[in-house]
Motif scaffolding. Structure first.
Motif, PDB file in Angstrom:
ATOM      1  N   CYS A  44      -0.437   2.478  -5.083  1.00  7.57           N
ATOM      2  CA  CYS A  44       0.278   1.459  -4.313  1.00  7.57           C
ATOM      3  C   CYS A  44       1.748   1.511  -4.704  1.00  7.57           C
ATOM      4  O   CYS A  44       2.114   2.164  -5.687  1.00  7.57           O
ATOM      5  CB  CYS A  44      -0.311   0.066  -4.555  1.00  7.57           C
ATOM      6  SG  CYS A  44      -0.047  -0.577  -6.210  1.00  7.57           S
TER       7      CYS A  44
ATOM      8  N   ARG B 252      -8.940   1.571  -0.056  1.00  4.37           N
ATOM      9  CA  ARG B 252     -10.207   0.870   0.160  1.00  4.37           C
ATOM     10  C   ARG B 252     -10.724   0.373  -1.188  1.00  4.37           C
ATOM     11  O   ARG B 252     -10.650   1.105  -2.187  1.00  4.37           O
ATOM     12  CB  ARG B 252     -11.252   1.801   0.791  1.00  4.37           C
ATOM     13  CG  ARG B 252     -10.854   2.317   2.174  1.00  4.37           C
ATOM     14  CD  ARG B 252     -11.887   3.311   2.683  1.00  4.37           C
ATOM     15  NE  ARG B 252     -11.471   3.898   3.955  1.00  4.37           N
ATOM     16  CZ  ARG B 252     -11.751   3.364   5.143  1.00  4.37           C
ATOM     17  NH1 ARG B 252     -12.453   2.243   5.208  1.00  4.37           N
ATOM     18  NH2 ARG B 252     -11.336   3.959   6.249  1.00  4.37           N
TER      19      ARG B 252
ATOM     20  N   PRO C 279       1.730   4.701   1.516  1.00  3.07           N
ATOM     21  CA  PRO C 279       1.475   5.302   2.833  1.00  3.07           C
ATOM     22  C   PRO C 279       0.675   6.594   2.773  1.00  3.07           C
ATOM     23  O   PRO C 279       0.094   7.016   3.777  1.00  3.07           O
ATOM     24  CB  PRO C 279       2.885   5.550   3.390  1.00  3.07           C
ATOM     25  CG  PRO C 279       3.782   5.539   2.207  1.00  3.07           C
ATOM     26  CD  PRO C 279       3.163   4.619   1.210  1.00  3.07           C
ATOM     27  N   SER C 280       0.602   7.207   1.586  1.00  2.00           N
ATOM     28  CA  SER C 280      -0.134   8.468   1.470  1.00  2.00           C
ATOM     29  C   SER C 280      -1.621   8.269   1.212  1.00  2.00           C
ATOM     30  O   SER C 280      -2.374   9.241   1.141  1.00  2.00           O
ATOM     31  CB  SER C 280       0.452   9.305   0.324  1.00  2.00           C
ATOM     32  OG  SER C 280       0.196   8.686  -0.928  1.00  2.00           O
ATOM     33  N   GLU C 281      -2.039   7.028   1.067  1.00  2.00           N
ATOM     34  CA  GLU C 281      -3.438   6.765   0.717  1.00  2.00           C
ATOM     35  C   GLU C 281      -4.023   5.669   1.597  1.00  2.00           C
ATOM     36  O   GLU C 281      -3.388   4.648   1.842  1.00  2.00           O
ATOM     37  CB  GLU C 281      -3.548   6.362  -0.761  1.00  2.00           C
ATOM     38  CG  GLU C 281      -4.961   6.084  -1.230  1.00  2.00           C
ATOM     39  CD  GLU C 281      -5.040   5.828  -2.731  1.00  2.00           C
ATOM     40  OE1 GLU C 281      -5.154   6.810  -3.485  1.00  2.00           O
ATOM     41  OE2 GLU C 281      -4.972   4.653  -3.138  1.00  2.00           O
ATOM     42  N   ASP C 282      -5.245   5.893   2.065  1.00  2.00           N
ATOM     43  CA  ASP C 282      -5.989   4.881   2.799  1.00  2.00           C
ATOM     44  C   ASP C 282      -6.716   4.025   1.770  1.00  2.00           C
ATOM     45  O   ASP C 282      -7.819   4.358   1.324  1.00  2.00           O
ATOM     46  CB  ASP C 282      -6.978   5.546   3.759  1.00  2.00           C
ATOM     47  CG  ASP C 282      -7.768   4.517   4.564  1.00  2.00           C
ATOM     48  OD1 ASP C 282      -7.332   3.353   4.633  1.00  2.00           O
ATOM     49  OD2 ASP C 282      -8.828   4.882   5.114  1.00  2.00           O
TER      50      ASP C 282
ATOM     51  N   PRO D 113       0.830  -1.212   0.000  1.00  2.00           N
ATOM     52  CA  PRO D 113       0.000   0.000   0.000  1.00  2.00           C
ATOM     53  C   PRO D 113       0.859   1.254   0.000  1.00  2.00           C
ATOM     54  O   PRO D 113       1.982   1.249   0.514  1.00  2.00           O
ATOM     55  CB  PRO D 113      -0.820  -0.127   1.290  1.00  2.00           C
ATOM     56  CG  PRO D 113      -0.035  -1.061   2.153  1.00  2.00           C
ATOM     57  CD  PRO D 113       0.676  -2.003   1.234  1.00  2.00           C
TER      58      PRO D 113
END
Length: 502
Positions: free
Chosen positions: A480, A464, A459-462, A457
């Motif tokens: 990603c 989903r 790290p700057s994006e959650d 993933p």
């Protein structure tokens, strides 16, 4: 004599009184015998057919399944739609009664106004469809597709080289390579030519087709008389543009192969193979070859592209599954070479990851609709002739414990769910003839990515899961990190790329 007349009159009266009762009972029984399958409450004239949006309808169908069961019926405006919410119902109708349920609906806009009625996926079930089917099977049988293993493996390696250079652009890289696989196999087109001249147009055209082949996408599909409206009406303008795009999609690469064959320099391809067989009615056969090749070209790349993107998302979300698959690859294939399609039989967990990718988010959640060729009765319910039948494979895919979770291990036990390959490529007589080619493409692209890269993933994006809601459903853009598993893997990718270029 008078007594006899009186008795006769009384008897006759009893019979006359019984007639209305018999008629009422008969009508009631006929109504019971012709009861439609269950569905949401209907309104006068319009019925309930407008209650579900064509976009993402599989979610609503699954909600209705809890209330109405495996069969879900919509009707109104002279149309009937039956949704099949279980594999049993799908098998019972589409497979066991394939003679009734192998037709396609008439999508007025895409078939008649855009001219796609000549394409095998939308052809009516009959002799012309069988002729197209025979051509496709000849070129794409399990034995025939083996000749394309090398092309698929080379393009998987090329994908790695591009990801090595610009991993953040993975959406575009996967899109182009998936298109290249199809164009190389179907027309023998080299990578540069395919990307510059064909792939972007194919994607735009398939977007138009995908939107137009969802039942109910156009009011004209529900009320076909609207097709006679003037050319300035919006859907008529869209249809005119779509017709031009489809004609270019089908004709341009086909004519390229013919020119290359006349010049004696055509590389091996499905189209070249089929055109090499000269028979008496060559003109008719050429038309069929052109549209058979066009059907493979149009549909094949998009579903492969979507599946690989779903896989990348799943790996970013589930690093433990990724590590286990990589351990199996290192054990079976080693770390000194690229995987090959011949490794497939020896990689049970990798195959489980691929199956779970296809199950976790089916890229064709409602498959492609069918249409009943005659009146039918099923489980006491009446299915009228001309009913549009929709297999809700989304419901089938989620019909297992923890269905929304990504768990490849579910395919390793004795109680494994239904193999997605049994529903991902269609059903019974209308199963996609490119199934074996598609399975090989998905396998080698995913396996090569697993062998060469770590997917994590950003790290700057959650991150989903979030997907489009059209006929072909794929992830919305997401971020990603994709990086080589080691410096040795990076060097191996560079070496393979240089060999490919040479």
């Amino acid at each position: 004599m008078l007594l006899n007349e009186k008795a006769f009159s009384l008897e006759l009266g009893r019979y006359l009184l019984a007639i209305p009762i018999v008629i009422v009972l008969w009508l009631w029984r006929q109504r019971q015998r012709r009861a439609f399958p269950p569905g949401p409450p209907a309104r006068f004239i319009i019925g309930n057919i407008l209650q579900v949006s064509p976009l993402g309808a599989w979610f609503k169908f699954c909600q209705y399944k809890e209330q109405y069961g495996d069969l879900l019926f919509f009707h109104g405006l002279g149309n009937h739609v039956l949704v099949l919410n279980s594999m049993k119902a799908i098998n019972d109708l589409l497979d066991k009664r394939s003679g009734i349920y192998s037709n396609r609906p008439t999508f007025t806009v895409v078939s008649e106004l855009m001219g796609l009625s000549q394409s095998m996926p939308l052809l009516p079930y009959g002799e012309e469809w069988r002729a197209h089917r025979r051509l496709a099977h000849t070129a794409l049988s399990p034995a025939a597709v083996k000749r394309y293993h090398g092309v698929q493996e080379d393009l998987a390696a090329l994908l790695c080289q591009r990801l090595l250079q610009s991993p953040e652009d993975f959406f575009n890289h996967v899109r182009l390579i998936a298109g290249n696989v199809i164009l190389s196999v179907v027309y023998g087109l080299p990578v540069e030519t395919a990307e510059d001249e064909y792939i972007a147009h194919a994607e735009r055209t398939m977007q138009v087709i995908s939107e137009a082949t969802v039942p109910g996408a156009y009011l004209c599909d529900l009320m076909p008389f609207l097709k006679h409206l003037p050319s300035w009406v919006p859907f008529q303008r869209e249809a005119s543009t779509g017709r031009e795009m489809i004609e270019r999609l089908v004709s341009k690469p086909y004519e390229h192969v013919k020119r290359e064959m006349d010049a004696g320099r055509a590389p091996p391809s499905m189209t070249q193979d089929l055109l090499s067989v000269r028979i008496n009615d060559m003109q008719d056969i050429e038309q069929r070859i052109k549209w058979t090749a066009g059907a493979m070209y149009g549909a094949g790349g998009e579903t492969t592209y979507s599946t690989v993107l779903v896989f990348i998302m799943a790996m970013a979300l589930h690093p433990d599954k990724q590590r286990r698959a990589q351990q199996e690859l290192d054990s079976v294939v080693g770390t000194g070479r690229f995987p090959s399609i011949s490794d497939r039989a020896h990689l049970p967990y990798v195959n489980a990851v691929i199956k779970e990718t296809m199950r976790w988010h089916p890229v064709l959640p409602l498959s492609i609709a069918r249409m009943s060729a005659q009146d039918d009765l099923y489980n006491g319910y009446y299915i009228p002739k001309g009913t549009i039948v929709i297999p809700n494979v989304w419901a089938v895919a989620l019909d297992c414990p923890q269905g929304t979770e990504f768990i490849p291990e579910r395919f390793l036990g004795d109680d494994a769910p239904i193999d997605p390959a049994t529903w991902a490529f269609g059903f019974a007589k209308r199963i996609c003839p490119g199934k074996y080619l598609g399975e090989n493409s998905v396998f080698i692209l995913i396996t090569t990515l697993l062998a060469m890269f770590d997917i994590m993933p950003d790290p700057s994006e959650d991150l989903r899961p979030n997907f489009t809601l059209n006929l072909v459903s794929y992830p919305h853009p997401f971020k990603c990190r994709i990086q080589p598993r080691s410096e040795a893997h990076a060097q191996m990718m560079l070496l393979r790329a240089s060999n490919y270029s040479a």
